[in-house]
Design a protein around this motif. Structure first.
Motif, PDB file in Angstrom:
ATOM      1  N   ILE A 198      60.320   5.005  13.108  1.00  0.00           N
ATOM      2  CA  ILE A 198      60.876   4.709  14.425  1.00  0.00           C
ATOM      3  C   ILE A 198      60.072   5.507  15.454  1.00  0.00           C
ATOM      4  O   ILE A 198      60.094   6.744  15.446  1.00  0.00           O
ATOM      5  CB  ILE A 198      62.365   5.097  14.509  1.00  0.00           C
ATOM      6  N   VAL A 250      68.825   2.017  16.739  1.00  0.00           N
ATOM      7  CA  VAL A 250      67.983   1.691  15.584  1.00  0.00           C
ATOM      8  C   VAL A 250      68.176   2.728  14.481  1.00  0.00           C
ATOM      9  O   VAL A 250      68.442   2.392  13.320  1.00  0.00           O
ATOM     10  CB  VAL A 250      66.497   1.615  15.990  1.00  0.00           C
ATOM     11  N   CYS A 309      60.085   1.673  19.588  1.00  0.00           N
ATOM     12  CA  CYS A 309      61.194   1.924  20.509  1.00  0.00           C
ATOM     13  C   CYS A 309      60.713   2.783  21.674  1.00  0.00           C
ATOM     14  O   CYS A 309      61.499   3.529  22.276  1.00  0.00           O
ATOM     15  CB  CYS A 309      62.333   2.617  19.774  1.00  0.00           C
ATOM     16  N   GLN A 311      66.902  -4.920  16.945  1.00  0.00           N
ATOM     17  CA  GLN A 311      65.728  -4.398  16.240  1.00  0.00           C
ATOM     18  C   GLN A 311      66.112  -3.926  14.837  1.00  0.00           C
ATOM     19  O   GLN A 311      65.399  -4.192  13.860  1.00  0.00           O
ATOM     20  CB  GLN A 311      65.107  -3.228  17.011  1.00  0.00           C
ATOM     21  N   ALA A 322      64.793  -5.432  11.255  1.00  0.00           N
ATOM     22  CA  ALA A 322      64.192  -4.558  10.245  1.00  0.00           C
ATOM     23  C   ALA A 322      64.882  -4.725   8.895  1.00  0.00           C
ATOM     24  O   ALA A 322      64.217  -4.793   7.846  1.00  0.00           O
ATOM     25  CB  ALA A 322      64.272  -3.096  10.698  1.00  0.00           C
ATOM     26  N   VAL A 352      58.516  -4.275  14.428  1.00  0.00           N
ATOM     27  CA  VAL A 352      59.660  -4.802  15.178  1.00  0.00           C
ATOM     28  C   VAL A 352      59.605  -4.175  16.566  1.00  0.00           C
ATOM     29  O   VAL A 352      59.755  -2.958  16.713  1.00  0.00           O
ATOM     30  CB  VAL A 352      60.999  -4.473  14.491  1.00  0.00           C
ATOM     31  N   SER A 353      59.355  -5.012  17.571  1.00  0.00           N
ATOM     32  CA  SER A 353      59.116  -4.528  18.926  1.00  0.00           C
ATOM     33  C   SER A 353      60.271  -4.881  19.849  1.00  0.00           C
ATOM     34  O   SER A 353      60.704  -6.036  19.906  1.00  0.00           O
ATOM     35  CB  SER A 353      57.815  -5.141  19.467  1.00  0.00           C
ATOM     36  N   LEU A 368      59.160   0.377  13.789  1.00  0.00           N
ATOM     37  CA  LEU A 368      59.969  -0.093  14.914  1.00  0.00           C
ATOM     38  C   LEU A 368      59.482   0.602  16.171  1.00  0.00           C
ATOM     39  O   LEU A 368      59.535   1.835  16.267  1.00  0.00           O
ATOM     40  CB  LEU A 368      61.452   0.193  14.695  1.00  0.00           C
TER      41      LEU A 368
END
Length: 251
Positions: free
Chosen positions: A34, A44, A126, A203, A207, A148-149, A124
């Protein structure tokens, strides 16, 4: 294998036929990075920890500020002045002591970012600035790791999944190019708290889908969120063959 305690802890998730014990085992064996433990990274991290991701790697060089608490729900008033990573570690350990937490407290340069991405199965993003998003995207493309944006500012949010393992998947650069020189951050433009919670939760969901292997992740799709009117719009995004990061034209 899953212990009796894990079977009980994740029982509501395991009951889903799309997850089941096999999916839960895949989550237990997964590692996720993350980047940014702020407004997006808070939900997240909380949801992925609660869901039983085996290893969570947390990257953030910032400290908790009073202005963060309106939306960065993993932190609290007693965390002000503390490293965001350390604040998050404390909260996540209390939620789920079964998982492994790996901190990255210093700013990641090109080499350390590449190593951090290589060490996980999924990333991810973030973060809250274009430069970081571009760097994370490039590292994910180079390592062949799904990304994962998410993004949120003012009353607008965006979400997509970029997976270089899939030939048809675009990357972040295919979609946004070199960005905008007039890009603003939340500290400059403002943001409503529940919006980052919504984007961050989505998000986390994407994931889990990628790592456990269920559902249809948002690869090749961009979700646009209008919080003011509570409207959602989806756009199809194609890979750019001439993209300088993932296409035939990259170095």
């Amino acid at each position: 294998m899953l212990t009796d305690g894990e079977l009980l802890r994740y029982s509501r998730q395991i009951l889903l036929q799309q997850v089941d014990i096999d999916g839960q085992l895949r989550l237990k064996q997964s590692r996720a990075l993350i980047v940014g433990v702020g407004g997006l990274g808070s939900p997240v991290a909380l949801y992925l920890a609660a869901a039983g991701i085996g290893e969570l790697h947390l990257a953030d060089f910032d400290t908790v500020d009073l202005t963060n608490l309106q939306r960065q729900i993993i932190h609290d008033t007693q965390s002000v002045g503390q490293s965001k990573v350390d604040s998050a570690l404390s909260r996540l350990t209390a939620i789920n002591p079964e998982i492994k937490l790996v901190p990255h407290r210093a700013a990641l340069d090109e080499d350390s970012l590449a190593a951090a991405v290589e060490a996980v199965d999924l990333v991810l993003d973030c973060s809250d600035n274009f430069t970081t998003r571009e760097a994370v995207n490039a590292a994910c493309v180079a390592a062949g790791k799904p990304l994962v944006s998410g993004a949120a500012i003012r009353l607008e949010g965006q979400l997509s999944v970029f997976d270089p393992r899939r030939a048809e998947s675009p990357c972040y650069h295919c979609l946004y190019g070199h960005g905008s020189e007039t890009e603003l951050t939340c500290s400059e433009a403002g943001v409503i708290g529940p919006l980052v919670g919504l984007v961050g939760s989505l998000q986390a969901l994407e994931a889990l889908k990628v790592l456990a292997g269920f559902g249809e992740p948002m690869v090749g799709r961009l979700l646009l969120i209008d919080a003011l009117g509570t409207r959602f719009r989806e756009l199809k995004v194609k890979r750019d063959p001439g993209c300088t990061v993932c296409g035939a034209g990259h170095a």
